[in-house]
Design an enzyme around this catalytic site. Structure first.
Site, mmCIF file in Angstrom:
data_model
loop_
_atom_site.group_PDB
_atom_site.id
_atom_site.type_symbol
_atom_site.label_atom_id
_atom_site.label_comp_id
_atom_site.label_asym_id
_atom_site.label_seq_id
_atom_site.Cartn_x
_atom_site.Cartn_y
_atom_site.Cartn_z
ATOM 1 N N HIS A 131 0.811 -1.217 0.000
ATOM 2 C CA HIS A 131 0.000 0.000 0.000
ATOM 3 C C HIS A 131 0.849 1.274 0.000
ATOM 4 O O HIS A 131 0.599 2.215 -0.761
ATOM 5 C CB HIS A 131 -0.936 0.032 1.205
ATOM 6 C CG HIS A 131 -1.702 -1.239 1.392
ATOM 7 N ND1 HIS A 131 -2.164 -1.987 0.335
ATOM 8 C CD2 HIS A 131 -2.096 -1.900 2.507
ATOM 9 C CE1 HIS A 131 -2.797 -3.055 0.806
ATOM 10 N NE2 HIS A 131 -2.770 -3.023 2.124
ATOM 11 N N LYS A 142 0.263 0.265 13.619
ATOM 12 C CA LYS A 142 -0.971 -0.158 14.279
ATOM 13 C C LYS A 142 -1.035 0.576 15.615
ATOM 14 O O LYS A 142 -0.006 1.036 16.126
ATOM 15 C CB LYS A 142 -0.930 -1.666 14.564
ATOM 16 C CG LYS A 142 -0.843 -2.540 13.323
ATOM 17 C CD LYS A 142 -2.198 -2.768 12.712
ATOM 18 C CE LYS A 142 -2.122 -3.708 11.533
ATOM 19 N NZ LYS A 142 -3.278 -3.591 10.643
HETATM 20 C C1 BG6 Z 1 -4.492 -4.710 4.834
HETATM 21 C C2 BG6 Z 1 -3.596 -5.093 5.979
HETATM 22 O O1 BG6 Z 1 -3.867 -4.985 3.615
HETATM 23 O O2 BG6 Z 1 -4.803 -3.320 4.912
HETATM 24 C C3 BG6 Z 1 -4.243 -4.735 7.310
HETATM 25 O O3 BG6 Z 1 -3.316 -6.491 5.946
HETATM 26 C C4 BG6 Z 1 -4.669 -3.290 7.323
HETATM 27 O O4 BG6 Z 1 -3.352 -5.006 8.390
HETATM 28 C C5 BG6 Z 1 -5.487 -2.937 6.087
HETATM 29 O O5 BG6 Z 1 -5.436 -3.063 8.499
HETATM 30 C C6 BG6 Z 1 -5.748 -1.444 6.003
HETATM 31 O O6 BG6 Z 1 -6.645 -1.179 4.976
HETATM 32 P P1 BG6 Z 1 -7.600 0.106 5.021
HETATM 33 O O7 BG6 Z 1 -8.314 0.077 3.721
HETATM 34 O O8 BG6 Z 1 -8.487 -0.070 6.212
HETATM 35 O O9 BG6 Z 1 -6.691 1.290 5.187
#
Ligand code: BG6
Length: 519
Positions: A252, A352
């Site tokens: 991401h 986190k």
């Molecule tokens: C996921 C991770 O890919 O993305 C998670 O494995 C994380 O740990 C999540 O919480 C976050 O996604 P978003 O869309 O809530 O920002």
């Protein structure tokens, strides 16, 4: 958007799991609600758990009711649910796949899907290889065909994690590319399905005024923050093997970085867009192992309260060993060696159990060359001009600047111009990222999916860091010592070490004051 013309059959592997219930099924239902799915859209859920078609439909309905953007419309549900089927089986058992193939072929005729198949691998990564092999073995894939053939189109969506390090990602790619062509493979990163993430490209390249200043002449540095307020909850088993760097940064955050830093593509098509993302990943300065220590901070949350919830120390979480040195927070100072960005650091951080759930990109502009109003500026360190792209929540964009406060003396106040999605495009929540990505995969548009070289480059950069950490841990072990990670209390913005990372450059993190961009 127009309804898809061609009938398609979707097979979801891992259909009894969480992702399917929370994301995929509600997204598909909502597409059906908007009349965007093809007539006779057919889905076969495949997983180990034994369900009948009826039981699977009930599970799907539960998922839509609980996680969908709106309640059930009985009329839409009736048509949608008629296309839902279930097949139980093992992911490494040829017989189970033969039974699946028989059913697929039956629907190809009965429901007119005529060999157009999308396979969605929403399973744990250990079975990606066997599923992709068996699909081919039982004759369900077009064996490396790149264009539509008489037998229909066959595509494969692969969920994360795509590998655990560079070597495993390469191995998985090689395995898949032995069976499928690259343009049949859709590696998913759900961040690319977010409206605000796609808007980075529109904002930069659809307007005439930002691109000319989007470079080292005007920009001092860039900060990308993806903060989450929750701890790891009951995902300890997975998370402790992964950590923040693998779970969030490799995918991401690298995507947010690439979209912010890339050169303009020649067109908004899959290959030109992905070529430019790859170029900028290539321009990231590789880290030597000793640079990993000075450019990257890893940390772990301690107990605290975030969003009103008590969070235990990470090592006290379920399925986490008390000696764990897994990172729940990472900050990384990235340097980009190209004409546009030379000398402009990108600071990436994610964690986190931080103070809020908020993702944003801050483009911090240089100060004016001469501080004409030096004696009236409150904090000389504070930059006057920051462009904030708020990815989530309260999606929007803000540009801050200094203005003279009305009155006889010269007093300066910081003000901002703001755009909020909800003010301009209605209060309706934006479509879930999975809706867009599923639709794209169904029609065969891979612009928002990750290409082979992209995933391997991202892993290459991240693996340099994990390798440095591994050596550090091995050296400590040799001396019978244990690595101690910096800690940050749950509900804060991260460890002091991350503040020092920026302080060394005379900068500081921009913590969103409140989760709302507007206030
Ligand atoms: C996921 C991770 O890919 O993305 C998670 O494995 C994380 O740990 C999540 O919480 C976050 O996604 P978003 O869309 O809530 O920002």
């Amino acid at each position: 958007m127009k309804r898809i013309e061609e009938p398609v059959l979707l097979v979801v592997f891992g259909a009894s799991g969480d992702l399917s219930k929370r994301k995929l099924i509600p997204a598909l239902y909502h597409l059906a609600y908007q009349n965007l799915l093809p007539h006779n859209f057919t889905l076969i859920g495949f997983a180990r758990t034994k369900y009948s078609d009826e039981e699977f439909r009930a599970l799907a309905r539960e998922g839509i009711e609980e996680y969908g953007p709106q309640g059930i419309d009985e009329h839409v549900w009736h048509a949608f649910s008629q296309g839902l089927y279930y097949q139980s089986g093992n992911y490494d058992d040829e017989k189970s796949f033969q039974a699946l193939a028989a059913r697929v072929k039956q629907f190809d005729t009965e429901r007119g899907t005529a060999g157009n198949h999308l396979y969605y691998l929403a399973t744990p990564p250990e079975v990606f290889a066997s599923i992709s092999t068996l699909i081919a073995q039982v004759g369900l894939c077009g064996m490396g065909e790149t264009t539509k053939s008489e037998n229909g189109t066959h595509r494969l969506v692969i969920e994360k994690p795509f590998g655990h390090d560079l070597e495993s990602a390469r191995k998985l790619n090689e395995h898949l590319l032995n069976i499928y062509a690259e343009d049949q493979i859709y590696r998913i990163d759900h961040y690319l399905g977010k409206e605000t993430v796609q808007n980075i490209l529109v904002f930069r390249f659809g307007n005439g005024i930002f691109e000319p200043i989007w470079n080292r002449n005007y920009i001092d540095h860039v900060q990308i923050t993806v903060a989450e307020s929750l701890g790891i909850g009951d995902r300890g088993g997975y998370y402790n093997q992964s950590g923040a760097l693998r779970d969030m940064v490799q995918n991401h955050m690298m995507q947010l970085f690439a979209l912010t830093a890339m050169e303009p593509p020649v067109s908004f098509d899959a290959e030109p867009v992905r070529d430019q993302k790859v170029n900028v990943l290539r321009s990231m300065r590789p880290l030597e192992s000793d640079a990993a220590a000075s450019s990257v901070v890893r940390a772990q949350y301690g107990s605290g309260v975030s969003d009103g919830r008590e969070i235990p120390d990470y090592t006290q979480e379920k399925n986490v060993p008390t000696t764990s040195v897994t990172d729940t927070y990472v900050a990384w100072r990235v340097e980009v060696d190209n004409w546009r960005w030379k000398g402009v650091p990108f600071y990436l951080r994610t964690g986190k159990a931080m103070a809020a759930k908020v993702s944003e990109i801050n483009i911090v502009f240089k100060k004016p060359p001469m501080l004409l109003f030096k004696n009236v500026v409150k904090d000389e360190r504070a930059p006057s001009n920051v462009l904030t792209l708020r990815i989530q929540p309260d999606e929007g964009i803000r540009l801050s600047f200094d203005a003279k406060r009305p009155g006889p003396a010269v007093n300066i106040g910081r003000v901002a111009m703001e755009f909020m999605y909800s003010d301009h495009f209605g209060k309706q929540p934006a479509a879930d990222a999975y809706e867009r990505l599923l639709l794209d995969a169904l029609v065969g548009d891979s612009t928002l999916f990750i290409r082979r070289d992209e995933t391997e480059l991202a892993w290459e950069r991240v693996t340099q860091i994990t390798e440095a950490w591994r050596l550090e841990e091995a050296a400590a072990k040799k001396k019978s010592k244990q690595i101690k990670l910096p800690k940050y209390a749950a509900g804060t913005w991260g460890p002091n070490e991350a503040d020092e990372l920026l302080a060394r450059d005379g900068r500081y993190w921009r913590n969103p004051q409140s989760v709302s961009l507007a206030r």
